[in-house]
Write a protein that holds these residues in place. Structure first.
Motif, PDB file in Angstrom:
ATOM      1  N   MET A  72       0.832  -1.218   0.000  1.00 29.83           N
ATOM      2  CA  MET A  72       0.000   0.000   0.000  1.00 29.83           C
ATOM      3  C   MET A  72       0.862   1.262   0.000  1.00 29.83           C
ATOM      4  O   MET A  72       0.424   2.312   0.440  1.00 29.83           O
ATOM      5  N   LEU A 123       1.257   1.591  11.941  1.00 30.51           N
ATOM      6  CA  LEU A 123       0.211   1.189  12.879  1.00 30.51           C
ATOM      7  C   LEU A 123      -1.052   1.972  12.553  1.00 30.51           C
ATOM      8  O   LEU A 123      -1.006   3.203  12.424  1.00 30.51           O
ATOM      9  N   VAL A 171      -9.655  -3.248   5.734  1.00 33.37           N
ATOM     10  CA  VAL A 171      -8.941  -4.459   6.115  1.00 33.37           C
ATOM     11  C   VAL A 171      -9.880  -5.621   5.839  1.00 33.37           C
ATOM     12  O   VAL A 171     -11.073  -5.535   6.120  1.00 33.37           O
ATOM     13  N   GLU A 190      -5.553 -15.056   5.973  1.00 32.84           N
ATOM     14  CA  GLU A 190      -4.634 -13.922   6.145  1.00 32.84           C
ATOM     15  C   GLU A 190      -5.431 -12.620   6.139  1.00 32.84           C
ATOM     16  O   GLU A 190      -6.494 -12.528   5.537  1.00 32.84           O
ATOM     17  N   VAL A 191      -4.866 -11.617   6.793  1.00 32.98           N
ATOM     18  CA  VAL A 191      -5.527 -10.318   6.853  1.00 32.98           C
ATOM     19  C   VAL A 191      -4.767  -9.347   5.960  1.00 32.98           C
ATOM     20  O   VAL A 191      -3.541  -9.266   6.019  1.00 32.98           O
ATOM     21  N   PHE A 192      -5.481  -8.661   5.079  1.00 31.73           N
ATOM     22  CA  PHE A 192      -4.851  -7.745   4.124  1.00 31.73           C
ATOM     23  C   PHE A 192      -5.455  -6.348   4.245  1.00 31.73           C
ATOM     24  O   PHE A 192      -6.556  -6.186   4.783  1.00 31.73           O
ATOM     25  N   VAL A 193      -4.719  -5.367   3.709  1.00 34.22           N
ATOM     26  CA  VAL A 193      -5.243  -4.002   3.689  1.00 34.22           C
ATOM     27  C   VAL A 193      -5.132  -3.457   2.257  1.00 34.22           C
ATOM     28  O   VAL A 193      -4.088  -3.586   1.624  1.00 34.22           O
ATOM     29  N   LYS A 194      -6.253  -2.911   1.740  1.00 33.24           N
ATOM     30  CA  LYS A 194      -6.280  -2.376   0.364  1.00 33.24           C
ATOM     31  C   LYS A 194      -7.303  -1.243   0.286  1.00 33.24           C
ATOM     32  O   LYS A 194      -8.094  -1.049   1.191  1.00 33.24           O
ATOM     33  N   PRO A 238       0.100  -0.258  -7.534  1.00 30.40           N
ATOM     34  CA  PRO A 238      -0.418  -1.313  -8.411  1.00 30.40           C
ATOM     35  C   PRO A 238       0.657  -2.143  -9.110  1.00 30.40           C
ATOM     36  O   PRO A 238       0.410  -3.267  -9.512  1.00 30.40           O
ATOM     37  N   GLU A 239       1.869  -1.590  -9.217  1.00 31.31           N
ATOM     38  CA  GLU A 239       2.983  -2.344  -9.826  1.00 31.31           C
ATOM     39  C   GLU A 239       3.258  -3.622  -9.039  1.00 31.31           C
ATOM     40  O   GLU A 239       3.737  -4.599  -9.571  1.00 31.31           O
ATOM     41  N   ASP A 240       2.982  -3.574  -7.738  1.00 26.80           N
ATOM     42  CA  ASP A 240       3.375  -4.689  -6.886  1.00 26.80           C
ATOM     43  C   ASP A 240       2.363  -4.908  -5.774  1.00 26.80           C
ATOM     44  O   ASP A 240       2.629  -4.640  -4.619  1.00 26.80           O
ATOM     45  N   SER A 241       1.160  -5.335  -6.170  1.00 26.57           N
ATOM     46  CA  SER A 241       0.125  -5.492  -5.161  1.00 26.57           C
ATOM     47  C   SER A 241      -0.724  -6.713  -5.477  1.00 26.57           C
ATOM     48  O   SER A 241      -1.119  -6.920  -6.612  1.00 26.57           O
ATOM     49  N   LEU A 242      -0.948  -7.527  -4.454  1.00 30.50           N
ATOM     50  CA  LEU A 242      -1.854  -8.673  -4.610  1.00 30.50           C
ATOM     51  C   LEU A 242      -3.234  -8.170  -4.229  1.00 30.50           C
ATOM     52  O   LEU A 242      -3.485  -7.875  -3.064  1.00 30.50           O
ATOM     53  N   ARG A 274      -7.339  -7.515  -8.739  1.00 28.28           N
ATOM     54  CA  ARG A 274      -6.946  -7.828 -10.113  1.00 28.28           C
ATOM     55  C   ARG A 274      -6.550  -9.292 -10.215  1.00 28.28           C
ATOM     56  O   ARG A 274      -6.617  -9.898 -11.270  1.00 28.28           O
ATOM     57  N   LYS A 275      -6.103  -9.855  -9.105  1.00 24.55           N
ATOM     58  CA  LYS A 275      -5.716 -11.258  -9.054  1.00 24.55           C
ATOM     59  C   LYS A 275      -6.772 -12.072  -8.297  1.00 24.55           C
ATOM     60  O   LYS A 275      -7.120 -13.166  -8.686  1.00 24.55           O
ATOM     61  N   TYR A 291      -1.546  -7.553   5.955  1.00 19.23           N
ATOM     62  CA  TYR A 291      -0.578  -7.504   4.868  1.00 19.23           C
ATOM     63  C   TYR A 291      -1.109  -6.691   3.689  1.00 19.23           C
ATOM     64  O   TYR A 291      -2.314  -6.627   3.456  1.00 19.23           O
ATOM     65  N   HIS A 315       0.590  -7.237   0.727  1.00 19.09           N
ATOM     66  CA  HIS A 315       1.160  -8.011  -0.365  1.00 19.09           C
ATOM     67  C   HIS A 315       1.374  -9.421   0.153  1.00 19.09           C
ATOM     68  O   HIS A 315       1.420  -9.647   1.355  1.00 19.09           O
TER      69      HIS A 315
END
Lengths: 80, 148
Positions: A1, A10, A30, A36-40, A57-61, A64-65, B11, B13
């Motif tokens: 992010m 934090l 979140v 797993e817990v993710f933030v976007k 966006p160049e490097d984010s899961l 789009r996936k 996370y 990523h």
């Protein structure tokens, strides 16, 4: 992010944010996926799903996936 | 009570967002599988065969690992949309990487390299550079994909 959230940042998460209100595009949320817990960030909201994209966006899961994420998987909204 | 305020990790990523991806190692490993397959036809002492087979196993697994990293961490939905053959190409190459370990099969080993090279060409195009096939400098001959 990156550049918004750096590794180790934090943040406070409001768990009841989406109890009565739907998420809006631009919100940072979140969510939980396969344990797993993710933030976007929310890009689009449709029916019971949100389309989430990272600020880097160049490097984010992200959606789009992973595809759109069900509202049930949202843990809360990042407020700080 | 205090657990309520204990920070939890979220996370952004799947792993460290390093952004460093390259199809070169997968191609090198595919060339190594071809070389080991050649050598298995030339050597017959049990010791040599054991060592060569071990290296073939390792490099077959390396092709799989490298392609899976590209598939899971780098290639995004837009890449699969722009290159409709990409998903099948990656799956088929990963299957071939298992076949070359299970058997001594030059045809599949060469097919694995060709598929890995096609994936490399797509990779470089998504990076906005022009891929080219050049002659490899390995004893296996053949080609390798780099970019201009």
């Amino acid at each position: 992010m990156l550049p918004t959230l750096k590794p180790g940042t934090l943040v406070w998460v409001f768990h009841w944010a989406f109890l009565f209100n739907a998420p809006k595009p631009g919100d940072i949320v979140v969510f939980r996926i396969s344990g797993e817990v993710f933030v976007k960030r929310v890009e689009k909201v449709s029916d019971n799903q949100v389309y989430l994209v990272g600020d880097n966006p160049e490097d984010s899961l992200d959606s789009r996936k992973l595809g759109a994420i069900s509202l049930k998987n949202l843990v809360g909204k990042v407020i700080v | 009570m205090f657990n309520l305020f204990k920070p939890k990790i979220a996370y952004a990523h799947c792993d460290i967002p390093c952004g460093i991806y390259d199809p070169h190692d997968a191609q090198m490993a595919a060339h190594t599988v071809i070389r080991m397959t050649q050598l298995l036809g030339e050597k017959d002492s049990m010791h040599d065969v054991a060592r060569i087979t071990h290296v073939k196993e390792e490099h077959g697994a390396l092709v799989e690992k490298e392609l899976e990293t590209l598939n899971h961490d780098y290639f995004k939905e837009e890449h699969f949309k722009e290159n409709p053959q990409l998903r099948d190409l990656v799956l088929s190459a990963i299957k071939d990487s298992a076949k070359v370990r299970q058997s001594i099969d030059m045809e599949t080993a060469k097919g694995l390299l060709e598929k890995t090279m096609q994936i490399a060409e797509i990779f470089y195009k998504t990076k906005g550079v022009e891929p080219i096939r050049i002659k490899s400098i390995y004893p296996t001959g053949g080609e390798i994909v780099i970019y201009k």
